[in-house]
Design an enzyme around this catalytic site. Structure first.
Site, short mmCIF file in Angstrom:
data_model
loop_
_atom_site.label_atom_id
_atom_site.label_comp_id
_atom_site.label_asym_id
_atom_site.label_seq_id
_atom_site.Cartn_x
_atom_site.Cartn_y
_atom_site.Cartn_z
N GLU A 158 45.80 44.76 30.31
CA GLU A 158 46.20 46.13 29.91
C GLU A 158 46.97 46.82 31.05
O GLU A 158 47.92 47.56 30.80
CB GLU A 158 44.97 46.93 29.50
N GLU B 125 37.79 41.30 25.02
CA GLU B 125 36.75 42.33 24.94
C GLU B 125 35.77 42.15 23.79
O GLU B 125 34.59 42.43 23.92
CB GLU B 125 37.40 43.73 24.85
N ALA C 217 38.29 44.51 33.56
CA ALA C 217 37.51 45.59 34.14
C ALA C 217 36.24 44.96 34.70
O ALA C 217 35.81 43.90 34.22
CB ALA C 217 37.18 46.62 33.08
N GLY D 76 41.10 44.46 30.89
CA GLY D 76 41.75 45.58 31.60
C GLY D 76 42.88 45.11 32.51
O GLY D 76 43.80 45.87 32.79
N1 DAK Z 1 34.07 41.60 36.07
C1 DAK Z 1 33.23 41.37 37.11
N2 DAK Z 1 33.17 40.19 37.78
C2 DAK Z 1 34.02 39.23 37.39
C3 DAK Z 1 34.93 39.40 36.31
C4 DAK Z 1 34.93 40.66 35.63
N3 DAK Z 1 35.77 40.94 34.63
N4 DAK Z 1 35.61 38.24 36.15
C5 DAK Z 1 35.17 37.39 37.10
N5 DAK Z 1 34.20 37.98 37.85
C6 DAK Z 1 33.47 37.43 38.96
C7 DAK Z 1 32.40 36.45 38.49
O1 DAK Z 1 31.24 37.14 38.09
C8 DAK Z 1 32.19 35.64 39.74
O2 DAK Z 1 31.40 36.38 40.64
P1 DAK Z 1 30.15 35.70 41.41
O3 DAK Z 1 29.28 35.17 40.35
O4 DAK Z 1 30.78 34.61 42.25
O5 DAK Z 1 29.56 36.82 42.22
C9 DAK Z 1 33.59 35.54 40.34
O6 DAK Z 1 34.32 36.63 39.77
C10 DAK Z 1 34.32 34.26 40.00
O7 DAK Z 1 34.29 34.10 38.59
P2 DAK Z 1 33.83 32.75 37.87
O8 DAK Z 1 32.84 32.01 38.71
O9 DAK Z 1 33.43 33.11 36.49
O10 DAK Z 1 35.20 31.92 37.88
P3 DAK Z 1 35.65 30.79 36.86
O11 DAK Z 1 36.87 30.19 37.44
O12 DAK Z 1 34.50 29.89 36.51
O13 DAK Z 1 36.03 31.57 35.51
C11 DAK Z 1 37.09 33.36 34.22
C12 DAK Z 1 37.15 32.43 35.47
C13 DAK Z 1 38.22 34.37 34.35
C14 DAK Z 1 37.32 32.50 32.97
C15 DAK Z 1 35.71 34.03 34.15
O14 DAK Z 1 35.46 34.63 35.44
C16 DAK Z 1 35.63 35.09 33.12
O15 DAK Z 1 35.50 34.78 31.93
N6 DAK Z 1 35.63 36.35 33.56
C17 DAK Z 1 35.46 37.47 32.69
C18 DAK Z 1 36.72 37.65 31.89
C19 DAK Z 1 36.58 38.80 30.97
O16 DAK Z 1 35.85 38.78 29.98
N7 DAK Z 1 37.35 39.82 31.28
C20 DAK Z 1 37.55 40.92 30.41
C21 DAK Z 1 36.55 41.89 30.70
S1 DAK Z 1 36.55 43.05 29.43
C22 DAK Z 1 36.16 50.19 28.90
C23 DAK Z 1 37.50 50.09 29.18
C24 DAK Z 1 38.05 48.89 29.42
C25 DAK Z 1 37.27 47.78 29.37
C26 DAK Z 1 35.93 47.88 29.11
C27 DAK Z 1 35.37 49.05 28.88
N8 DAK Z 1 35.52 51.41 28.62
C28 DAK Z 1 36.36 52.52 28.43
C29 DAK Z 1 34.15 51.49 28.61
C30 DAK Z 1 37.82 46.55 29.65
C31 DAK Z 1 37.05 45.49 29.47
C32 DAK Z 1 37.45 44.27 30.01
O17 DAK Z 1 38.33 44.14 30.84
#
Ligand code: DAK
Length: 258
Positions: A115, A135, A66, A112
């Protein structure tokens, strides 16, 4: 229909929906989520479409979660509402979709994003894919059905391990866990998915619709899955597809369900 965050192509009765935010690793913001909802619903009502593929644009990510920037300032109430509307899309629109949906996972499928893939009916992943529910590292829990669908698919122990450590697993491990159905090379992901779609499309889409409904009743609390199966089985009789399928068998030919 054109979308801000999706590419939508229909070919050979397959609608391929590609999430198109590669610079953000296809992170799901609210607009993208509602566009996916719309695109899948349009496929359901479009008689030219019999199967849907969801994938991500680029070679790095299916969906990296997400969009963290969007929910970072949410209150409890907003978090609940986001989760509720996300659940509706993933359960009612995707999991209960009467047409088969294949997730073609081409890189990161995190949070997400995983999911979303879990709600699809089948998952094919390229060998460079990484899957996880990180998460808890952000101080939240999986909010789009991950705590329910992941243990259903891979078992409670493995799901607890993946969710509590937040670790990513590769395609080999995902295949071993039963999290994905097939693993391919990155080059062959879409052609393999296409072939898989063709195999499914040889069969009766009406019978597939009733199969999806019955299988989705499996292990649902308060639902008698056997009863659902009996009802769905009965609905197949006297349909055109049933007549075609049984007639072809008796005539020793192949049915044409198109
Ligand atoms: N959200 C927003 N931006 C994201 C992103 C994300 N999940 N994942 C990557 N990006 C963006 C980065 O910020 C970066 O943007 P800029 O800085 O260039 O503007 C760009 O994509 C490229 O990412 P990286 O530079 O980080 O790329 P790397 O190859 O170095 O790293 C990575 C890749 C996948 C390991 C890293 O990007 C990463 O760790 N990303 C986040 C992964 C993550 O934690 N995803 C899970 C998110 S938690 C909810 C319901 C559902 C959810 C939450 C709340 N509620 C009901 C409230 C779900 C939550 C999730 O999905």
């Amino acid at each position: 229909m054109s979308y801000n965050n999706l590419i939508y192509t229909i070919k050979d009765r397959v609608n391929t929906i590609s999430i198109n935010r590669p610079k953000k690793l296809n992170a799901l913001n609210i607009e993208t989520f509602s566009e996916i909802d719309h695109a899948v619903k349009s496929s359901v009502s479009n008689p030219e479409v019999r199967l849907i593929v969801i994938t991500g644009v680029g070679d790095k990510a299916f969906v990296a979660g997400a969009d963290i920037k969007e929910f970072v300032k949410f209150t409890m109430e907003e978090g609940f509402q986001l989760s509720e509307s996300g659940h509706k899309i993933l359960t009612e629109t995707i999991e209960n979709c009467p047409k088969p949906i294949i997730a073609a996972i081409n890189g990161y499928a995190l949070g997400g994003g995983l999911e979303l893939a879990l709600a699809c009916h089948l998952r094919v992943a390229s060998e460079n894919s990484k899957m996880g529910l990180p998460e808890v590292s952000l101080g939240v829990i999986p909010g789009y059905g991950g705590t329910q669908r992941l243990p259903q698919l891979i078992g409670k122990g493995r799901a607890l391990d993946m969710i509590m450590t937040g670790k990513m697993i590769n395609a080999d491990q995902a295949l071993d866990y039963g999290l994905i159905n097939y693993k391919t090379t990155a080059d062959q992901l879409m052609s393999f998915t296409d072939d898989l779609a063709k195999k499914i499309l040889l069969n009766s889409s009406n019978a597939i619709k009733h199969s999806i409904k019955s299988i989705n009743a499996y292990d649902k609390s308060g639902v008698d899955g056997f009863k659902v199966e009996m009802n769905e089985f009965g609905k197949c009789f006297q349909t055109n597809d049933f007549v075609k399928g049984t007639t072809a068998f008796l005539n020793k030919t192949k049915p044409d369900f198109n």
